[in-house]
Every structure is written in structure tokens, then in C-alpha cells.
Enzyme design. Structure first.
Site, PDB file in Angstrom:
ATOM      1  N   LYS A 195       1.323  -0.918  -0.243  1.00 56.62           N
ATOM      2  CA  LYS A 195      -0.096   0.063  -0.479  1.00 56.62           C
ATOM      3  C   LYS A 195       1.373   1.634   0.328  1.00 56.62           C
ATOM      4  O   LYS A 195       1.793   1.471   0.957  1.00 56.62           O
ATOM      5  CB  LYS A 195      -0.998   0.445   0.858  1.00 56.62           C
ATOM      6  CG  LYS A 195      -2.132   1.072   1.167  1.00 56.62           C
ATOM      7  CD  LYS A 195      -2.872   0.830   2.337  1.00 56.62           C
ATOM      8  CE  LYS A 195      -4.053   1.533   2.668  1.00 56.62           C
ATOM      9  NZ  LYS A 195      -3.157   3.568   2.513  1.00 56.62           N
ATOM     10  N   ASP A 222       2.208   4.573   0.016  1.00 58.54           N
ATOM     11  CA  ASP A 222       1.265   6.036   0.828  1.00 58.54           C
ATOM     12  C   ASP A 222       1.978   7.316  -0.240  1.00 58.54           C
ATOM     13  O   ASP A 222       3.108   8.316   0.308  1.00 58.54           O
ATOM     14  CB  ASP A 222       1.993   6.116   2.633  1.00 58.54           C
ATOM     15  CG  ASP A 222       1.569   7.121   3.399  1.00 58.54           C
ATOM     16  OD1 ASP A 222       0.931   7.485   2.505  1.00 58.54           O
ATOM     17  OD2 ASP A 222       1.894   7.476   4.009  1.00 58.54           O
ATOM     18  N   TYR A 273      -2.593   0.206 -10.245  1.00 60.72           N
ATOM     19  CA  TYR A 273      -2.731  -0.604  -9.609  1.00 60.72           C
ATOM     20  C   TYR A 273      -4.167  -1.481  -9.730  1.00 60.72           C
ATOM     21  O   TYR A 273      -4.404  -2.017  -9.352  1.00 60.72           O
ATOM     22  CB  TYR A 273      -2.945  -0.876  -7.732  1.00 60.72           C
ATOM     23  CG  TYR A 273      -3.181   0.539  -7.499  1.00 60.72           C
ATOM     24  CD1 TYR A 273      -4.622   0.121  -6.940  1.00 60.72           C
ATOM     25  CD2 TYR A 273      -2.798   1.551  -7.228  1.00 60.72           C
ATOM     26  CE1 TYR A 273      -5.073   1.685  -6.847  1.00 60.72           C
ATOM     27  CE2 TYR A 273      -3.032   2.628  -7.055  1.00 60.72           C
ATOM     28  CZ  TYR A 273      -4.944   2.680  -6.019  1.00 60.72           C
ATOM     29  OH  TYR A 273      -5.380   3.588  -6.053  1.00 60.72           O
ATOM     30  N   LYS A 281      -3.641  -2.233   7.685  1.00 56.82           N
ATOM     31  CA  LYS A 281      -2.844  -0.588   8.202  1.00 56.82           C
ATOM     32  C   LYS A 281      -1.613  -1.227   9.402  1.00 56.82           C
ATOM     33  O   LYS A 281      -1.925  -1.887  10.149  1.00 56.82           O
ATOM     34  CB  LYS A 281      -3.606   0.183   8.776  1.00 56.82           C
ATOM     35  CG  LYS A 281      -4.443   0.765   7.737  1.00 56.82           C
ATOM     36  CD  LYS A 281      -4.363   1.415   6.648  1.00 56.82           C
ATOM     37  CE  LYS A 281      -3.384   2.568   6.470  1.00 56.82           C
ATOM     38  NZ  LYS A 281      -4.268   3.962   6.963  1.00 56.82           N
ATOM     39  N   CYS A 332      21.686  35.881  16.092  1.00 60.78           N
ATOM     40  CA  CYS A 332      22.253  34.639  15.813  1.00 60.78           C
ATOM     41  C   CYS A 332      23.608  34.164  16.248  1.00 60.78           C
ATOM     42  O   CYS A 332      24.231  34.718  17.084  1.00 60.78           O
ATOM     43  CB  CYS A 332      23.153  34.786  14.244  1.00 60.78           C
ATOM     44  SG  CYS A 332      24.426  33.798  13.184  1.00 60.78           S
ATOM     45  N   CYS A 371      27.347  33.846  14.849  1.00 63.48           N
ATOM     46  CA  CYS A 371      28.057  35.336  14.484  1.00 63.48           C
ATOM     47  C   CYS A 371      27.457  37.286  15.431  1.00 63.48           C
ATOM     48  O   CYS A 371      27.633  38.269  15.179  1.00 63.48           O
ATOM     49  CB  CYS A 371      27.755  36.262  13.081  1.00 63.48           C
ATOM     50  SG  CYS A 371      26.383  36.701  12.492  1.00 63.48           S
TER      51      CYS A 371
END
Length: 738
Positions: free
Chosen positions: A167, A169, A275, A364, A458, A461
Site C-alpha cells: 500500500k 503512501d 494497480y 494498516k 544569530c 555571529c
């Protein structure tokens, strides 16, 4: 031999056993190419010289032959996993067709392989009414529910065989063909009406634009998906661009197919598996489902190779247990298996509910998740300045590996999930690739957990970190003054996909930056002037320094597309770099291009165009480019470089595998001496260099009487003109012509 109950012609293992030299890839993204004998494969009936020398009749015949060959090779590559030619040979066929259609536009047909790039953006999607309802499947979540399904089927129709399939996804689609030509593609929608995504589906390379025979009317159903590696790469690029990431490959596939601009879809490596056969006119319908799968594959549709004929409930359970363990071996994501009654007549007898067929069920898999603790949240600064938060976790086993970190994407994601330091969280691997926090176990909080706030400076820096309007990412404003951005840019510049500079990995880049020997990518080409300082570095010596400098020098001869990609222009990946290189032909022309000129280039959208123009406006980037150009790095398409050197005017074709050189190394040697390397053999070819397992080029060269050089002769020729003993370490055999 195949396992009991498995249809031999369906298994990748069995199919490849009939192709010498191949092997089961058990889910790897490519299958080993079969060994090729020195005999024609899909032989060329007519090979042209340059398109401008052809009459319209010759051009039409050649274009039809090229389309036939390309379609055939697509079938062997994408459907049978048994390619007959190399990627380079395939690309040469496509390039020749592009040149022909460019010279003779009237030859372009809707089913031409060149028409996959995507047309102009749509205003909105139209709708398509499905000829039969596209129903969803009922689910079984354990073996007991599988047994209930089997019991209901047997009570209704008696003993029955089943087909079990993976199956995938992804996103369900339907495709319509008339007289063997693809005409319409649609999403499932509500099962009765879907969205018209014809233009977008046309860009998916695994979709046959023409069937292998002209079936009058056919509608098939399949699943569009994005491979795991492509999903991971797409999310990395989106993070760098400050765009929201996709939660999983299914969402990425759906988002890619529902783009109003088909060129965006074309830029993403979507794939398809088919399929089901929904409608068939003009031919007899196969009586069983497994024969339907065989029929679809014979017509040219890619059909998943892992499918099984099961004659008992126990066999079905064994397959479910097997793939629950093996699912991570696959290059794409699956979320279960589908069990279908095999005889089509019994399917019709069982019928449907208002939502689901009674003759099929989806088993599943339980979700693979793990619980762990967020110990810290750290921030990484990328080459475009994006600050990406990452959760540092208590290590835990998940999907076959130990996970200690998980992406948190951006501050919106942290806020939405309410992730706090010290939280216990559930994690999984998005697309079985990227560890990701699914949810927080708030019921387990103790009160000692601490909220997290993205830094406003940051961490590398100290420059201000801002969130531009409309973006999900926080960015460092330091630009080239930020050492993290500089480091990541240089690492990207030297990477294999870019300038391919050996011996220049992340650790060496960091070492060179900390020693002050480089400040940007342009400085790499002046490192030879700092040789004395270079050899003093830790773990460096004379030989290591010479190896690095030699690799840097060698990179000067790379293709323009490698340089463009290596510059790290936002949104410009490897494919876009090739398109820009081929269209503009030189870095100078690309720098001068306007947004209006750029968006006219196929596959280049407004975002890429704007980003390219903005990159070349920045003085810091131009200073780096000035260093690169001054150092003698190639800035033109290599085909424009030909014409000087001892091999000037000589045209070479390479076929087969050389023991002493990669294909790229051999091409660079020829071009460095002024020669020209092309992808196909014609009467204008001077030499064909023949390695092991040559392809149809060998046969074509023999037919035309072209001079053939084995590897020893090629080494001798190169050595004679370059002064090097090519491949001396491998024996230095005396050269000879074949």
C-alpha cells in the site's frame, strides 16, 4: 525461484534473474544494470548528423525513431527495472530529440518526451467526472480484522484466491488514454469528481505518454508518490528557503501534483505505481486481478514488483508480518498492504458499500513511534542564513536506528506543538528518513519544563535574526559576515554535486577558516600562495597539502552547471543549474540576465528568476565571483571551449566502462586537449573509446567504420599529447586500435 504463492513474473528478484548482471535491490532506489553484450540493443535505424543538415522528411523520420527508442528505454528502466543503456546514452537521445524539435517545431507531438517539462501556470484546476467511482478501502488494523474480512468473503462466494500488494503512501490518481495516447489525469477528489491535473501528471517521468499498443479507450488508477530521499532533499531545500516543510511524503506528493504551475511539479521527482484497471474498451478485460497487473505492465505502466498470489489467510498474514519488518528497506513509504479478491467476476458479485469495495481491504501497519525526552534545543545556521531548531533527545531506538536528535523545523512548529525543554515527546521518522516530534505528552509534565524561544541574535555571529514577512523561518542578517553561512557555503561549493573538490570536507573547511587561510569560496583558488601556512596545519603535511591543491586546481575545468549550483543561489538546485547553463552558455550572460529573460527559460519560474537576479546584485557575491573568474575557473559551457589543443577538431564518443577512468575523467582529459565528446555516434565521429560492456554505440561505430580505441589505445593517445602516462599504475599496456 520465487516463494510459494508468489507470481514469478511479478517479483523483482525473479524478473532480474532473467536479466544477467542484475540483482535484487530490496528497496534501494536503483537496481544494478544488467551486463550488456557487444550486440545491438534497440538498434538505431537512422543516425543523423547535425539537425540543420537534415531535410524535413529525414528530421521527421529521425524524431519518430528517437521517440520510439526513448519510450522503449523508459519501459525497460522504469517498468522492468532492466535498463539497456547508460544514463549518458539516454540523455544523448533526449538531447538529440530536443535539438531536432527546436530546429523543426512542427515535429513536436503531445506525447513527445520533451513535453514533460510543464506548460504555463493554470488559473485554476478544472474538474473531471470519473467514469466509475474511485472508492476508498476499508481498513483492518490487526490479524483478527483480516480474519473477519476473509470470513465475510468466503461466506459470500466460497473459497477464493487473493492478491496482496504493498500500500503505497501517496496520492490516488486516475489516467485516461484514447488510442494509446494519454489525454487526461485527475485526482480522486470525492470519488465521483476529481481535479484535472493532466499538465502536472504529464511531467512525471514514469507515466507513459503513449502506451505500447494503441488501446482504443482505457482508464487506470494508480498512486503518485515521492521517494524518501527526494522527500528529505525537498524539505532541506524548503527549510533553507524559509518555507514550511512537508509533514510526510504523502503530503509532499499531493502538494506537488496540485501546483497551478506545472513547472514546479516537473522540478520534483514524483513517481507512479498503477494497480487497477477501471475501464477498458476495444480489448478483452483480463479475468483476474493479477492478470490485470500483468496487462498494465505490458502496456507500459509501472507496477509495483512486490505482489503476491495468496491462497489462504495464513499466507496473507505471513506477508503482512514480513513487510511490517521490511518496510524500511524500500525507497518509498508504505503504510500497509492491500488484500484483494483475485477473480474479477467475484469482485463484481461481492460489490461495494456506499464507500468501500467488499472485495478488498487495507491492512494498516501500526505507527512506528517512540517516547523520549527533550534535553535541549539547539540552532543550526544554514548557508542562506536560516536558523533551524533541532531537539537534542535522550537516545532511543526507532525504525531500525538510534535517534538522538529530531528536527523542529521553525518557531511556528515549536509553538504549534508547544514543545518545551524537559518535555516527554512522541517521535517518528517522517518518510522513514527524518526524525520528527509528533506530539508532546502534556499529561506527563511535572511543572519543571521550560518554554523555548527562538534567539533574536544569530548564535554564530551575533547579528540580528529576523523573520521576513511571509516566511516561516528566522534568518541571520549577517550575510557573508556570518561564519556559519560562509562555512556552509564553502562546504556546499566543494560538495560532490557542485565543484566536487576532493579532500575538502566540512572539517577541513572549518580548519582553513579558523586559520584565516580562506574567507570565502573564491579564496580556495589562491591557497597555493599559502602553501607554507597550509602544511603547518594539524593533520596536514606536504602530501596532504598537494592533494588538496591538486583537487582545487582540477575543479577549474568543471562544467558551468557545477559552478552555478556551487554558488548556492537560493532555489537553484542541480537541475535548474543545468537548465541555466545550457540556455545562457556562460556565467557572464547569466549575470546580465533580467527577470523577464529568466522566466522565459523552460523550468525557471518567478521565484528562481528573482533569486538569481538578486544574487548577482549583491556586491559581496560579485567579489567572490571576481576571484573565481580571475583564477581561471571555467565559466562557459564546455562545448564552446573546443577548438584549441592537439585534439582540436576531433570528436570522441565514450561507451562502456573504463578501468582507469570514470566517464567524467575521460571526458575532461579529451576536452583539456581540445577534443570534443558527444553522446551519440555519427559519421562526424572520429573515435569511439570502448570500455567493458559497451552499448549500441559500439555497433553503430562498427557499421559506420569509425575508428575504435580500446582503453590501452586511449591511454596511449592521451599520453602522447599530454605527456602523462595514462593509467601507468594499471599496467600501461601498449596502445592499439581495435
Amino acid at each position: 525461484s520465487s516463494a510459494p504463492g508468489e507470481l514469478p513474473m511479478y517479483s523483482r528478484e525473479t524478473r532480474n534473474a532473467r536479466q544477467p548482471g542484475t540483482q535484487d535491490n530490496s528497496g534501494s532506489s536503483r537496481v544494478t544494470r544488467p551486463t550488456r553484450k557487444l550486440s545491438p540493443a534497440l538498434g538505431v535505424k537512422y543516425v543523423s548528423g547535425k539537425p540543420e543538415k537534415l531535410t524535413p522528411e529525414q528530421a521527421r523520420a529521425r524524431a519518430e525513431e528517437l521517440r520510439r527508442q526513448i519510450e522503449e528505454h523508459n519501459y525497460y528502466y522504469y517498468v522492468l527495472d532492466a535498463p539497456r543503456i547508460s544514463d549518458a546514452e539516454y540523455d544523448a537521445l533526449v538531447r538529440e530529440l530536443e535539438e531536432l524539435e527546436g530546429r523543426f517545431p512542427e515535429l513536436v507531438t503531445p506525447d513527445s518526451p520533451t513535453q514533460r517539462v510543464g506548460g504555463r501556470p493554470l488559473e485554476a484546476f478544472g474538474t473531471v467526472s470519473h467514469p466509475v467511482p474511485l472508492l476508498s478501502l476499508a481498513n483492518a488494523f490487526n490479524e483478527g480484522e483480516l480474519a473477519d474480512f476473509d470470513r465475510r468473503v468466503r461466506q459470500a462466494v466460497g473459497p477464493v484466491d487473493y492478491v496482496v500488494e504493498l500500500k503505497i503512501d501517496g496520492l490516488s490518481v486516475s489516467v485516461t488514454y484514447r488510442d494509446g495516447l494519454f489525454v487526461t489525469g485527475a485526482t480522486r477528489g470525492d470519488g465521483l469528481v476529481g481535479e484535472d491535473i493532466t499538465q502536472n501528471l504529464r511531467t512525471v517521468v514514469t507515466l507513459p505518454l503513449r502506451l505500447r499498443r494503441p488501446v482504443p479507450y482505457l482508464v487506470a488508477r494508480g498512486e503518485a508518490y515521492l521517494p524518501k530521499e527526494a522527500f528529505a532533499r525537498l524539505n532541506r531545500e524548503r527549510e533553507e528557503a524559509g518555507e514550511p516543510t512537508f509533514a510526510n511524503p504523502r503530503n509532499a506528493a499531493a502538494g506537488s501534483l496540485r501546483q497551478l504551475d506545472p513547472r514546479v511539479t516537473a522540478s520534483r521527482p514524483l513517481r507512479l505505481f498503477f494497480y487497477d484497471l477501471l475501464v477498458l474498451e476495444g480489448e478483452d478485460e483480463p479475468p483476474t486481478h493479477y492478470q490485470v497487473l500483468e496487462y498494465l505492465q505490458e502496456l507500459g505502466f509501472p507496477v509495483n514488483p512486490h505482489r503476491y498470489l495468496c491462497r489462504s489467510l495464513e499466507e496473507i498474514k505471513e506477508r503482512c508480518r514480513e513487510w511490517e519488518e521490511r518496510r524500511h528497506e524500500l525507497p518509498y513509504e508504505i503504510d500497509g498492504l492491500v488484500v484483494k479478491v483475485d477473480p474479477r467476476g467475484l469482485q463484481r458479485r461481492l460489490g461495494n458499500t456506499s464507500k468501500n469495495p467488499r472485495w478488498a481491504v487495507a491492512y494498516k501497519f501500526p505507527p512506528e513511534e517512540a517516547v523520549t525526552t527533550v534535553e535541549d534545543i539547539i540552532v543550526r545556521v544554514g548557508r542562506t542564513g536560516v536558523l533551524t531548531p533541532t531537539a537534542v533527545l535522550t537516545p532511543v531506538r526507532l525504525a531500525g536506528s538510534t535517534v538522538g536528535r529530531a528536527t523542529l523545523h521553525n518557531e511556528d512548529y515549536i509553538r504549534e506543538k508547544d514543545v518545551r525543554l524537559g518535555d516527554q515527546v512522541v517521535i517518528h521518522k517522517a518518510g522513514d528518513v527524518i526524525p520528527e516530534v509528533v506530539r508532546v505528552l502534556t499529561e506527563r509534565r511535572t511543572g519543571r519544563e521550560r518554554p523555548y524561544t527562538m534567539p533574536r541574535r544569530c548564535p554564530e555571529c551575533g547579528s540580528e535574526a529576523v523573520r521576513p514577512p511571509g516566511e516561516a523561518a528566522v534568518r541571520c542578517t549577517g550575510g557573508l559576515a556570518c561564519p556559519a553561512q560562509v562555512r556552509e557555503r564553502i562546504i556546499h561549493f566543494a560538495s560532490r554535486e557542485a565543484m566536487d573538490i576532493e579532500h575538502l570536507g566540512p572539517a577541513v573547511v572549518t580548519q582553513l577558516l579558523e586559520a584565516g587561510l580562506i574567507g570565502d569560496a573564491g579564496d580556495l583558488y589562491y591557497l597555493h600562495q599559502r602553501y607554507d601556512d597550509l602544511v603547518k596545519l594539524e593533520r596536514f603535511g606536504p602530501q596532504s597539502a598537494k592533494n588538496l591543491l591538486s583537487a582545487i586546481e582540477k575543479s577549474k575545468q568543471n562544467r558551468l552547471s557545477q559552478l552555478i549550483f556551487g554558488l548556492g543561489i537560493r532555489y537553484v538546485g542541480g537541475r535548474a543549474a543545468q537548465v541555466l547553463s545550457r540556455h545562457f552558455g556562460s556565467l557572464e550572460r547569466l549575470i546580465q540576465a533580467t527577470e523577464e529573460e529568466l522566466v522565459q527559460v523552460p523550468e525557471i519560474g518567478p521565484k528562481i528568476a528573482s533569486s538569481v537576479v538578486e544574487f548577482f546584485r549583491q556586491e559581496g557575491n560579485l567579489r567572490v565571483l571576481e576571484k573565481i573568474v580571475r583564477a581561471g575557473v571555467n565559466t562557459r559551457e564546455l562545448r564552446e571551449e573546443q577548438g584549441t589543443g592537439p585534439l582540436a577538431g576531433r570528436t570522441f564518443v565514450l561507451t562502456g566502462t573504463l578501468a582507469s577512468f570514470t566517464r567524467k575523467e575521460a571526458q575532461e582529459l579529451i576536452e583539456s586537449l581540445g577534443g570534443r565528446v558527444t553522446g551519440s555516434v555519427s559519421r562526424n565521429t572520429d573515435y569511439v573509446v570502448v570500455g567493458e560492456n559497451p552499448g549500441s554505440k559500439y555497433d553503430r561505430a562498427v557499421a559506420l567504420g569509425i575508428t575504435l580505441l580500446d582503453e590501452a589505445a586511449f591511454k596511449d593517445l592521451i599520453g602522447r599529447y599530454s605527456g602523462r602516462t595514462a593509467g601507468a599504475d594499471r599496467g600501461g599496456a601498449k596502445g592499439r586500435e581495435i
